[in-house]
Scaffold this active site. Structure first.
Site, PDB file in Angstrom:
ATOM      1  N   LYS A 107      -1.810  -4.273   5.513  1.00 47.10           N
ATOM      2  CA  LYS A 107      -1.906  -3.592   4.209  1.00 47.10           C
ATOM      3  C   LYS A 107      -3.241  -3.840   3.528  1.00 47.10           C
ATOM      4  O   LYS A 107      -3.769  -2.966   2.854  1.00 47.10           O
ATOM      5  CB  LYS A 107      -0.774  -4.021   3.298  1.00 47.10           C
ATOM      6  CG  LYS A 107      -0.814  -5.491   2.958  1.00 47.10           C
ATOM      7  CD  LYS A 107       0.343  -5.930   2.106  1.00 47.10           C
ATOM      8  CE  LYS A 107       0.351  -7.449   2.036  1.00 47.10           C
ATOM      9  NZ  LYS A 107       0.560  -8.121   3.336  1.00 47.10           N
ATOM     10  N   GLU A 131       2.844   2.353   9.466  1.00 46.56           N
ATOM     11  CA  GLU A 131       4.168   2.236   8.828  1.00 46.56           C
ATOM     12  C   GLU A 131       4.477   0.806   8.399  1.00 46.56           C
ATOM     13  O   GLU A 131       5.043   0.563   7.328  1.00 46.56           O
ATOM     14  CB  GLU A 131       5.239   2.736   9.804  1.00 46.56           C
ATOM     15  CG  GLU A 131       6.651   2.716   9.290  1.00 46.56           C
ATOM     16  CD  GLU A 131       6.855   3.665   8.125  1.00 46.56           C
ATOM     17  OE1 GLU A 131       6.881   3.185   6.989  1.00 46.56           O
ATOM     18  OE2 GLU A 131       6.992   4.892   8.358  1.00 46.56           O
ATOM     19  N   VAL A 134       3.510  -1.284   4.766  1.00 46.38           N
ATOM     20  CA  VAL A 134       4.247  -1.254   3.499  1.00 46.38           C
ATOM     21  C   VAL A 134       5.733  -1.421   3.758  1.00 46.38           C
ATOM     22  O   VAL A 134       6.321  -0.678   4.545  1.00 46.38           O
ATOM     23  CB  VAL A 134       4.014   0.073   2.736  1.00 46.38           C
ATOM     24  CG1 VAL A 134       4.815   0.090   1.444  1.00 46.38           C
ATOM     25  CG2 VAL A 134       2.541   0.276   2.446  1.00 46.38           C
ATOM     26  N   LYS A 207       0.258  -2.484  -1.589  1.00 42.85           N
ATOM     27  CA  LYS A 207       1.264  -1.567  -1.045  1.00 42.85           C
ATOM     28  C   LYS A 207       1.439  -0.327  -1.900  1.00 42.85           C
ATOM     29  O   LYS A 207       1.556   0.779  -1.375  1.00 42.85           O
ATOM     30  CB  LYS A 207       2.589  -2.319  -0.900  1.00 42.85           C
ATOM     31  CG  LYS A 207       2.523  -3.438   0.151  1.00 42.85           C
ATOM     32  CD  LYS A 207       3.752  -4.322   0.064  1.00 42.85           C
ATOM     33  CE  LYS A 207       3.710  -5.463   1.081  1.00 42.85           C
ATOM     34  NZ  LYS A 207       4.749  -6.473   0.796  1.00 42.85           N
TER      35      LYS A 207
END
Lengths: 431, 431
Positions: A107, A131, A134, A207
């Protein structure tokens, strides 16, 4: 295409890397059937070749030389689970330049360097999938990019940091104070010895920067995310929240407005009946409101070896499918708009305000007058005696612009009867 | 590919069809940017060309002739929102045979004729997408097929019928009886005048047949789904559930076991603290447990014009992306295993059992003896006086095989002291 197997290079073999390796081995057969081709980890980049990994690894699979992965024409997918941005960013850019599709759980890197990364992916016609960056195992990125793609997304908000949710859940259940719960969380391994990234809201900020960029199709720089942690939340605030019908959660919040987008992280009062209120312990949940679909929520584990690895491997499978069909990059960067990110002063909310005041007549009137002058109207007031000489005043406002609240609080701090503005917490999740 | 626009044919212009048309018009610009190509509805099949649709439709877009859609080489995607299976199945097969990718919201057709449909799609190298057929706006199909694809799915269960969830929520909140709530739901348009499909559990059965087929990669025929509706749930059961710490929900439940798969629909006690317990009104939610990801839940509106249309249009966008890249069928049928579906007698659960008995000494002992003989051990017992002569006995068992419970109940019905087995409801969602 004629290939029988797609080869994968792994950058890193820490907690998540181990999970990724395990899934690719343990679920190899079902993965093969779903993708239509076998996936094989060919090389794993590690710092130390000697360290015991607790895994049954084939001879020679470990390497400390990046070139053995990015320069190997047999390797088509690179999985980055090193973390950090230095030297990770360079490694990933190098992999993309060499035409590898990249899957990352990072992230920090995506939030801070997304633009460069997506440009490199597009230029080299590669997938760049993230994917796992977060909310761990919750498939929120693919949901926003594909499943809710028919919608104009109006709001995305949620619990996207497990450590702070664990701590706030404990504080709510046990009435305990922040410092005590932090020590407990550290002892149990839920919080780091330096907990700043979590309790300061910075992890959640990365995020929500990523989520809002995807939801609103506009790049939201991390520096524009207003960020407030939970270090000021006291047992008193938790108790007042309960009395008023709320729970306190650290939320990442993103809203689309005509003027631009609001993106912020802060502790938040939400009504007990809201679906997010029941999300306890280390669980994460993301609430999404779309113009067609209405309210939706996605719940699961936001971190940990296997949930995060589940998201990484799903991305690897998508990247492999795209390679088999020769269409990497089928869903690329979706930041095709350029919308302003609003200042926190421009945002609207309700506010819980807790004041310590002198316990003498006329105090409430003088405070109410200041709010009235700044057009902040009050929804409810609780006054409680603290000691003989001081009282506690808890106010909840109607929906109002943040700047007005800040202006009012500046004036209120000047009042001789006001000892302290003990806390100010925004209220969300109700009309 | 050189095309500037992908043309869509719509079969049906009822509630969902209208929603699909609206989204394709209203969100055309963002859809175009996300797919990379414009989508245009060229023709809409309707029964009556004269009926007022409450839509601003271009001249000549309506047709009552299927051929104008399936025989038009310009139309590449057919959206089926007619419902039913006759003649819809023939229409869809015809569209697939003509090489059109098909998007459908039709759970009846997919649950009953999935095998034929997927074979036709594969043969003709077309997409067959059906996200909207289960749980409306909740993207559960794509989640199972892609986002959780790295997992072996262990359980899928959830609230997948909005009408019954609305009714059970009302009964729980108001203490009212089934018949009264049904009338209210019918008056408000939440239940049909013939409510059998909903309250009998048949709608949920179709959906769990579809979900379990995808989750476990094995075709689960609708006929093998054990189905029990909510018509026998009384205000008394709801009150006992509350007293025991549960709520009653109609769940579709699918579990993977070594011996095969369990697939069933029935009213269920779930603990008040379970995430599904808070899912009220017409909302749906699906809980998924995977070997890597752990527990996840997906929440949203399971029906309605716009939520369902949101799912349909997302599928249309996926189909369009695949056409642009010339890879339709990239994610096809995933039923590559052949696993037995277990009989309900082979399933395991805890059971809530409510008995009407004579109020005299020794009754409980005789009943407990029968359960003991069948190896059904009891977790809790509540005994309440009903009238002077009868009592109500509420038992909750430990986890036990269904067949043993059924055998015990056969014997218990023979006891002279037992007036009636008033209800038997399975308990799920706790260890």
């Amino acid at each position: 295409m004629e290939r029988q197997v797609i080869k994968v290079g792994l950058l890193g073999l820490g907690t998540v890397g181990r999970g990724v390796y395990r899934i690719l081995i343990d679920n190899a057969e079902s993965i093969k059937q779903r993708v239509g081709i076998e996936l094989e980890v060919k090389k794993i980049l590690v710092r130390s070749l000697e360290k015991n990994r607790g895994l049954d690894l084939p001879e020679g699979i470990l390497t400390s030389n990046l070139g053995e992965i990015v320069d190997d024409p047999e390797i088509n997918i690179v999985v980055e689970v090193l973390g950090g941005t230095n030297p990770t960013l360079d490694y990933v850019l190098e992999a993309l330049r060499k035409g590898k599709s990249v899957v990352t759980a990072n992230k920090d890197m995506v939030a801070e360097h997304g633009e460069r990364l997506f440009a490199a992916a597009q230029q080299n016609n590669c997938d760049l999938l993230f994917e796992a960056s977060v909310a761990g195992g919750i498939p929120i990125i693919r949901t926003l990019k594909q499943s809710l793609a028919a919608n104009r997304i109006q709001e995305v908000f949620g619990i996207i940091n497990g450590t702070t949710n664990y701590m706030l859940t404990k504080m709510t259940q046990e009435g305990s104070e922040f410092d005590d719960v932090l020590k407990e969380a550290q002892a149990q391994g839920y919080a780091e010895s330096d907990p700043t990234a979590d309790v300061g809201g910075f992890d959640a900020a990365r995020k929500i920067a990523i989520l809002s960029s995807i939801a609103f199709n506009t790049r939201v720089p991390l520096s524009r995310v207003y960020t407030e942690g939970i270090t000021k939340i006291s047992a008193e605030d938790i108790a007042y929240a309960n009395e008023l019908g709320y729970v306190i959660k650290l939320l990442g919040i993103a809203k689309s407005r005509d003027e631009g987008v609001e993106v912020r992280v802060h502790p938040t009062f939400i009504p007990k009946a809201h679906p997010l209120a029941a999300v306890g312990d280390v669980f994460n949940a993301v609430f999404v409101r779309g113009d067609a679909v209405g309210d939706t929520m996605f719940y699961g584990r936001g971190a940990g070896e296997m949930p995060t690895a589940s998201a990484v491997v799903a991305d690897v499978m998508d990247a492999a499918r795209d390679l088999v069909r020769n269409v990497p990059g089928i869903i690329g960067c979706t930041c095709f708009e350029h919308r302003p990110v609003l200042e926190v002063g421009q945002t609207f909310s309700k506010y819980y305000i807790r004041l310590k005041v002198s316990d003498k007549p006329g105090v409430l009137a003088s405070i109410a007058l200041v709010f009235g002058n700044k057009e902040v109207s009050l929804k409810s007031v609780i006054q409680k005696e603290a000691t003989g000489k001081t009282a506690e005043l808890v106010l909840v406002t109607h929906r109002v612009q943040e700047q007005n609240v800040q202006d009012a609080l500046m004036d209120i701090k000047q009042l001789s009867s006001v000892i302290e503005v003990a806390n100010v917490i925004r209220v969300e999740g109700e009309e």
